[in-house]
Design an enzyme around this catalytic site. Structure first.
Site, PDB file in Angstrom:
ATOM      1  N   TYR A 195       0.835  -1.208   0.000  1.00  0.00           N
ATOM      2  CA  TYR A 195       0.000   0.000   0.000  1.00  0.00           C
ATOM      3  C   TYR A 195       0.869   1.259   0.000  1.00  0.00           C
ATOM      4  O   TYR A 195       0.613   2.209  -0.752  1.00  0.00           O
ATOM      5  CB  TYR A 195      -0.897  -0.050   1.228  1.00  0.00           C
ATOM      6  CG  TYR A 195      -1.784   1.151   1.461  1.00  0.00           C
ATOM      7  CD1 TYR A 195      -2.906   1.370   0.678  1.00  0.00           C
ATOM      8  CD2 TYR A 195      -1.511   2.041   2.495  1.00  0.00           C
ATOM      9  CE1 TYR A 195      -3.741   2.458   0.910  1.00  0.00           C
ATOM     10  CE2 TYR A 195      -2.334   3.125   2.736  1.00  0.00           C
ATOM     11  CZ  TYR A 195      -3.442   3.334   1.940  1.00  0.00           C
ATOM     12  OH  TYR A 195      -4.264   4.416   2.177  1.00  0.00           O
ATOM     13  N   LYS A 199       0.922   4.143  -2.878  1.00  0.00           N
ATOM     14  CA  LYS A 199       0.550   5.512  -2.561  1.00  0.00           C
ATOM     15  C   LYS A 199       1.707   6.478  -2.807  1.00  0.00           C
ATOM     16  O   LYS A 199       1.484   7.646  -3.170  1.00  0.00           O
ATOM     17  CB  LYS A 199       0.071   5.602  -1.113  1.00  0.00           C
ATOM     18  CG  LYS A 199      -1.292   4.943  -0.866  1.00  0.00           C
ATOM     19  CD  LYS A 199      -2.370   5.541  -1.748  1.00  0.00           C
ATOM     20  CE  LYS A 199      -3.770   5.140  -1.306  1.00  0.00           C
ATOM     21  NZ  LYS A 199      -4.811   5.697  -2.204  1.00  0.00           N
TER      22      LYS A 199
END
Length: 327
Positions: A195, A199
């Site tokens: 993640y 991001k």
């Protein structure tokens, strides 16, 4: 020929804009879609209706409708669109996969076919599969990077192709893209390597898109929100809990939406290639990578010289922010 839109007002800064919000069935995306509708926008509500880890699809929910028994609950995107219409707004639904090129193209086409124009794209779709790196399966890496990073790239690609065509036809847009990064992407987060990497990639993608799309009248920014959603209410349960005494709910996802509406409206004219952290009532401009202390020998360094040099540079440079979850 794109339809003309009404002029914005202070109370309705997105008046007449056509806005696509991905991942808009719940959490932050839902809050953004409702906020844009209140601000006068026509909203395309996109959501696949998947579980927190990306399992299941809206197609599965549709299939269950043919099975005898109680009527299934409306798909998340349908429910948000219904909420907008009940409040007097206009909304269309998309259950397309934004990380698939055909799905992303259909999403943009939905806005153009239904409302005759596209003014703002809010990329928000995503899910989590958290693991420590040594336990992270390759499929879990691929799935998270796909939905977050590829799921930002493809809608931007197809939206920008439309705005480029408009520009070539002499109709320069005042278009906006708002991407969704995260504190995990800016500072890192233990247990969220997939993640965090996705991001972080979104922030770099935002800067590149701002530089490339500006010639077509497109501004591109990113927000790194902290709010109570399906992706945070378990991992950070204590921090995300709503107050019980009626105090300001700093983790309400609706707190982030005013900034997203601003960045997605005409009011943000001239604001581009920026990343904002948003939490509760706080908005922070994130400064990103900048060159700090530097040493230039003017020739190749010898290995024996580097320990003294590197440590001197580090003493003269700001200390890094701590990674979320690090002890």
């Amino acid at each position: 020929m794109p339809q003309q839109r009404n002029s914005p007002t202070p109370d309705r800064p997105a008046e007449g804009r056509v806005v696509v919000v991905t991942g808009a069935g719940r959490g932050l995306g839902r809050a953004h879609a409702l906020a844009f509708a209140r601000a006068g926008a026509k909203v395309v509500v996109n959501d696949l209706g998947v579980a927190l880890d990306g399992a299941g699809t809206a197609d599965a929910a549709q299939t269950s409708a043919s099975v005898p028994g109680p009527a299934p609950a409306p798909a998340p995107a349908e429910q948000v669109a219904a909420d907008i219409r009940e409040r007097g707004g206009e909304a269309a639904v998309s259950t397309d996969d934004v990380a698939d090129s055909g799905g992303a193209a259909r999403l943009i086409r939905t806005a153009l076919d239904r409302f005759g124009r596209l003014d703002t794209l809010v990329n928000n779709a995503g899910f989590l599969r958290d693991r420590m790196l040594v336990n992270l399966a390759e499929d879990d890496w691929d799935a998270v990077v796909r939905v977050h990073l590829k799921g930002h790239f493809l809608p931007m690609k197809h939206a920008a192709a439309h705005w480029r065509a408009e520009s070539k036809a002499g109709r320069t847009s005042r278009a906006r893209i708002v991407n969704t990064s995260s504190g995990a992407g800016l500072l890192g987060a233990v247990g969220q390597g997939n993640y965090a990497a996705a991001k972080a990639g979104i922030t770099a993608l935002t800067l590149v898109a701002a530089a490339e799309f500006g010639r077509y009248g497109v501004q591109v920014n990113a927000v790194a929100p902290a709010a109570r959603t399906r992706m945070t209410e378990r991992t950070f349960a204590q921090e995300m809990a709503a107050p019980r005494d009626g105090a300001f709910d700093a983790m309400d996802p609706g707190n982030v939406s005013p900034l997203v509406v601003y960045l997605g409206s005409d009011a943000s004219d001239g604001v581009t290639a920026r990343v904002f952290e948003a939490e509760g009532g706080r908005i922070t401009v994130m400064d990103g990578w900048r060159r700090a202390a530097c040493a230039d020998k003017g020739a190749r360094w010898e290995e024996a010289e580097l320990d003294t040099t590197v440590r001197s540079l580090l003493r003269r440079s700001p200390a890094p922010e701590p990674v979320y979850g690090a002890e």
